[in-house]
Enzyme design. Structure first.
Site, mmCIF file in Angstrom:
data_model
loop_
_atom_site.group_PDB
_atom_site.id
_atom_site.type_symbol
_atom_site.label_atom_id
_atom_site.label_comp_id
_atom_site.label_asym_id
_atom_site.label_seq_id
_atom_site.Cartn_x
_atom_site.Cartn_y
_atom_site.Cartn_z
ATOM 1 N N ASP A 300 0.862 -1.177 0.000
ATOM 2 C CA ASP A 300 0.000 0.000 0.000
ATOM 3 C C ASP A 300 0.906 1.237 0.000
ATOM 4 O O ASP A 300 2.117 1.158 0.176
ATOM 5 C CB ASP A 300 -0.968 -0.023 1.205
ATOM 6 C CG ASP A 300 -2.197 0.856 0.937
ATOM 7 O OD1 ASP A 300 -2.136 1.734 0.052
ATOM 8 O OD2 ASP A 300 -3.227 0.676 1.621
HETATM 9 C C1 NOJ Z 1 -4.041 3.878 0.055
HETATM 10 C C2 NOJ Z 1 -5.223 2.986 0.243
HETATM 11 O O1 NOJ Z 1 -5.138 2.335 1.489
HETATM 12 C C3 NOJ Z 1 -5.407 1.945 -0.839
HETATM 13 O O2 NOJ Z 1 -6.655 1.338 -0.668
HETATM 14 C C4 NOJ Z 1 -5.280 2.555 -2.200
HETATM 15 O O3 NOJ Z 1 -5.477 1.591 -3.184
HETATM 16 C C5 NOJ Z 1 -3.919 3.205 -2.325
HETATM 17 N N1 NOJ Z 1 -3.773 4.232 -1.320
HETATM 18 C C6 NOJ Z 1 -3.697 3.828 -3.697
HETATM 19 O O4 NOJ Z 1 -4.422 4.966 -3.832
#
Ligand code: NOJ
Length: 796
Positions: A300
């Site tokens: 993430d």
């Molecule tokens: C953080 C989020 O937790 C995740 O769900 C998302 O896909 C990513 N950022 C990318 O934006």
């Protein structure tokens, strides 16, 4: 009607019967192949041939993902993406949207680099791309995998048209605590429902063939157990035993991987002390060795660099730990790109570890056909066409849950609305709001396409509709919340936010209600500010002056219909005892107003069922129906039975019932359904037969369901069971089957649920999926309170 579709396709546990009931240790089993495309010899030969030509720097470049889009992460301001792409140091980009923007970087990567390796563009396409559908929690409330498939197909086609072959969806985290704002992105509290939805998302996005021009690769997230955050506080630690981890939290991931998921995203949280993004137990042992996953794992956002905050090492150490644990790509951390190559050169990281990560990433790029078709043709600008709108409207109306519809004296049931309601007052801060009905994950969605409740009701009622906003979503005292919830932090304007004059606007709303025959209140939450990521709440009531507004309108004595528009279960205790009709409508997307009107006026009979329990009080959280029994059950195992005040040393609250206000699976209709006594084709099964049956059902539960009302309706028939004598304590009830059944007035249909190892197994103390001699109690009905009962004996 036979319900077989939700059974998983593979049995993860191959069974051996040399010594009675033994189940082979998972590591000794043959490795499953969940995605044949990624495992294919030809594809892997191409990958290996390319890998052989790559320098270490080119390999490390494949591991880096950058956001050159709407938001950029740590150190991003100094990065020159054009240069990086032209040097082969960008394996992937996120948040670059549209043919023009993606082609720009793709030309640099394909034409300027030595090996012409295309960039993989990823994006948060969560509940639609440009056509925004209801949020995932709402979609789960439809209990209709076909509705999810519709959303995924529109999303995939629109994403591909924008140059995006990879979506950061589905989110399959089990969410049992609505304080956690990300419950909006989940399928709710239940692993069986969550797994059915996970399969539907993956299959519809990927179509079992990533090379199709309208398929997208999924990224199943957030691996793992992100939804178990202590106290519902986002990014918080997760501490749970391996039995719960596997039997509850990992189940939808297993389903998604078995359905062929091409990639996963590692989560921010720790799991029993080890950060999920450096966790070789989940990322390698379970995901790769047990489940046979051949795709890649992306971290993430910044999660690799954040390992330093988890205090498990400095930059180079955490990057090495993440990579070795099985995180192949570093999302917007820029850490792999800077500290991996030197550690390979110094011998700290074997090059084979980098090779394996690159291999996994290249497999997905080849499978998607990116080497053959790296660019996207420019197409016409997006338009919310009638076809798209019709799909969004139909899906949204299926997601609404009628929580309550009690007759009002002299009026009868308020819903569906009839011509008797000559004047209708529409009141509330969400009645004429576009942005907040769109939902929390709408990177490319545009609020201008949203049909509000006000405009949809005006289409039907003309000047019989009176409108009053009543109040804002947040009032003066909430200014601090607003500062915290703004996406980019407090802005200079926050200091000058006008403090709404709630007393005045509530008085106007009361006047509007007095002039009407019925008042519809559209209350809820801001999905823009208060739901989704980093949007945890310690309270679950209505924000601002909404509760005051509701009480003031109810006090007029006019009949009130409450439409709740929120992406999490809110605390509705007061409303449940003072408001005759309540419709949970979530965040419905672009066709919000039309879909709500369709249900309010009875053109669509509501059929949604709660995918998460609605609490009586926030202090009950985490609240879920599939609890483990205690040694001191308050009134038996069924926690919905009201407490006996005389019971003292019982597992209960002194000041509140244990039960949900509205339980999992709950949802009413404009008609009524009755259930006959369920039957079971065989009620005694030898345990050996069950173990040998693998994925095949061994018995079938059948039930006749009748529409006893006067209008057609769709019932979600649910099957729950309880293992009453396992070697490890099992939940008081678990969902193990469901079916949507549409019935004409007076019509009866026979519904069948096959049961076999898939439904009956559990993890024993040795962490093996097994079945043992026992009695299963089985209930069939319209919610987790189902009472029509049968049983099954599993014998020696
Ligand atoms: C953080 C989020 O937790 C995740 O769900 C998302 O896909 C990513 N950022 C990318 O934006």
């Amino acid at each position: 009607m036979k319900m077989t579709s939700f059974r998983s396709l593979h049995l993860p546990c191959l069974l051996l019967f040399t010594t009675g009931l033994a189940c082979l240790p998972i590591a000794a089993q043959s490795r499953p192949v969940p995605n044949p495309q990624l495992a294919s010899k030809e594809l892997n030969a191409r990958v290996d041939a390319l890998l052989k030509k790559m320098t270490l720097d080119e390999k490390v470049g494949q591991l880096a993902q950058f956001s050159a889009g709407y938001a950029s992460g740590p150190g991003a301001s100094n990065l020159k993406y054009d240069e990086l792409a032209a040097k082969g140091q960008v394996g992937s980009m996120l948040s670059v949207v549209g043919a023009e923007a993606t082609n720009h970087y793709q030309h640099l990567a394909v034409e300027k680099t030595r090996l012409h390796i295309p960039i993989l563009f990823g994006l948060d396409v969560i509940h639609g791309h440009r056509t925004i559908f209801p949020v995932p929690l709402a979609l789960a409330a439809s209990w209709d995998p076909a509705a999810v498939e519709t959303v995924a197909r529109f999303g995939a086609v629109e994403a591909r048209a924008d140059g995006i072959p990879w979506v950061f969806s589905p989110m399959v985290d089990i969410a049992r605590d609505p304080r956690w704002g990300r419950i909006i992105e989940s399928s709710g509290e239940d692993p069986y429902l969550g797994s059915a939805m996970a399969r539907a998302w993956v299959k519809a996005y990927q179509q079992d063939d990533l090379s199709k021009p309208d398929s997208v690769a999924v990224s199943v997230k957030h691996f793992a157990a992100y939804g178990g955050a202590i106290a519902g506080r986002d990014y918080n630690a997760v501490d749970m035993g391996e039995l719960s981890l596997r039997q509850v939290y990992l189940e939808p991931y297993r389903a998604a991987v078995e359905a062929g998921a091409a990639t996963l995203m590692s989560s921010f949280n720790t799991i029993n002390g080890t950060p999920a993004s450096a966790n070789s137990f989940t990322l390698t042992q379970i995901l790769r060795k047990e489940w046979g996953f051949d795709g890649f794992v992306v971290s993430d956002w910044g999660a690799v660099a954040e390992l330093m905050n988890h205090a498990i090492g400095d930059g180079p150490t955490v990057a090495r730990r993440a990579l070795e644990a099985g995180v192949d790509m570093d999302m917007e951390g820029n850490l792999y790109g800077t500290v991996i190559a030197s550690q390979v050169r110094s011998g700290k990281i074997p090059e084979s570890v980098v090779d394996e990560a690159v291999r996994r990433i290249l497999r997905v790029k080849f499978a998607l056909g990116l080497f053959e078709h790296p660019y996207t043709a420019e197409g016409p600008a997006y338009d919310a066409t009638p076809e798209r709108r019709a799909a969004a409207r139909k899906v949204a109306s299926e997601t609404f849950v009628l929580l309550k519809n009690e007759p009002v004296e002299g009026v009868g049931a308020l819903l569906p609305l009839t011509a008797k309601a000559k004047k209708v007052a529409l009141i509330g801060p969400l009645a004429d709001d576009q942005r907040n009905l769109l939902g929390a994950w709408v990177v490319t969605g545009n609020p201008k396409y949203v049909v509000t409740l006000r405009s949809a009701l005006a289409e039907r009622l003309g000047d019989r509709l009176i409108y009053a906003p009543g109040c804002e979503l947040l009032s003066g005292e909430d200014a601090n919340v607003l500062k915290r919830v703004n996406f980019s932090g407090p802005s200079a304007d926050d200091a000058h936010l006008p403090i709404p004059d709630d007393a005045k606007t509530i008085a106007e709303a009361v006047e509007a209600a007095k002039q009407a025959d019925v008042a519809i209140l559209a209350l809820g939450e801001s999905t823009n500010w208060m739901e989704g990521e980093a949007a945890s709440r310690a309270t679950l009531g209505f924000t601002g002056a909404q509760q005051q507004l509701l009480e003031a309108v109810v006090a007029t004595g006019k009949p009130v219909i409450l439409v709740v528009l929120a992406g999490r279960p809110l605390e509705l205790k007061w409303a449940a005892s003072h408001v005759p009709a309540i419709l949970e409508a979530w965040s419905p997307g672009i066709e919000a107003g039309h879909a709500v009107a369709d249900v309010l006026f009875g053109d669509v009979n509501p059929s949604g069922k709660l995918p998460a329990s609605l609490p009586r009080a926030v202090g009950q959280e985490p609240l879920y129906y599939a609890q483990l029994p205690t040694g001191r059950p308050a009134h038996g195992d069924l926690s919905h039975v009201p407490h006996n005040a005389a019971e003292k040393f019982m597992s209960r609250y002194l000041d509140e019932e244990n039960s949900a206000l509205y339980p999992f699976g709950w949802g009413l209709s404009y008609t009524r359904f009755s259930y006959a006594q369920p039957t079971i084709s065989r009620n005694e099964i030898p345990v050996r037969e069950l173990l040998a049956s693998r994925t095949k059902p061994v018995t079938t539960v059948g039930v006749d369901v009748k529409n006893t009302g006067s209008v057609a309706g769709t019932e979600v028939v649910q099957l729950y069971l309880r293992n009453t004598a396992a070697s490890v304590s099992q939940p008081v009830r678990e969902l193990k089957g469901f079916a949507r059944v549409t019935l004409a007035p007076g019509e009866t249909k026979h519904v069948e649920f096959p049961l076999g190892f898939d439904e009956l197994n559990f993890y024993n103390a040795e962490i093996r999926r097994t079945v043992e001699p026992t009695t299963y109690k089985i209930w069939v009905g319209g919610s987790s309170l189902a009472t029509a009962e049968t049983s099954l004996q599993v014998v020696e």
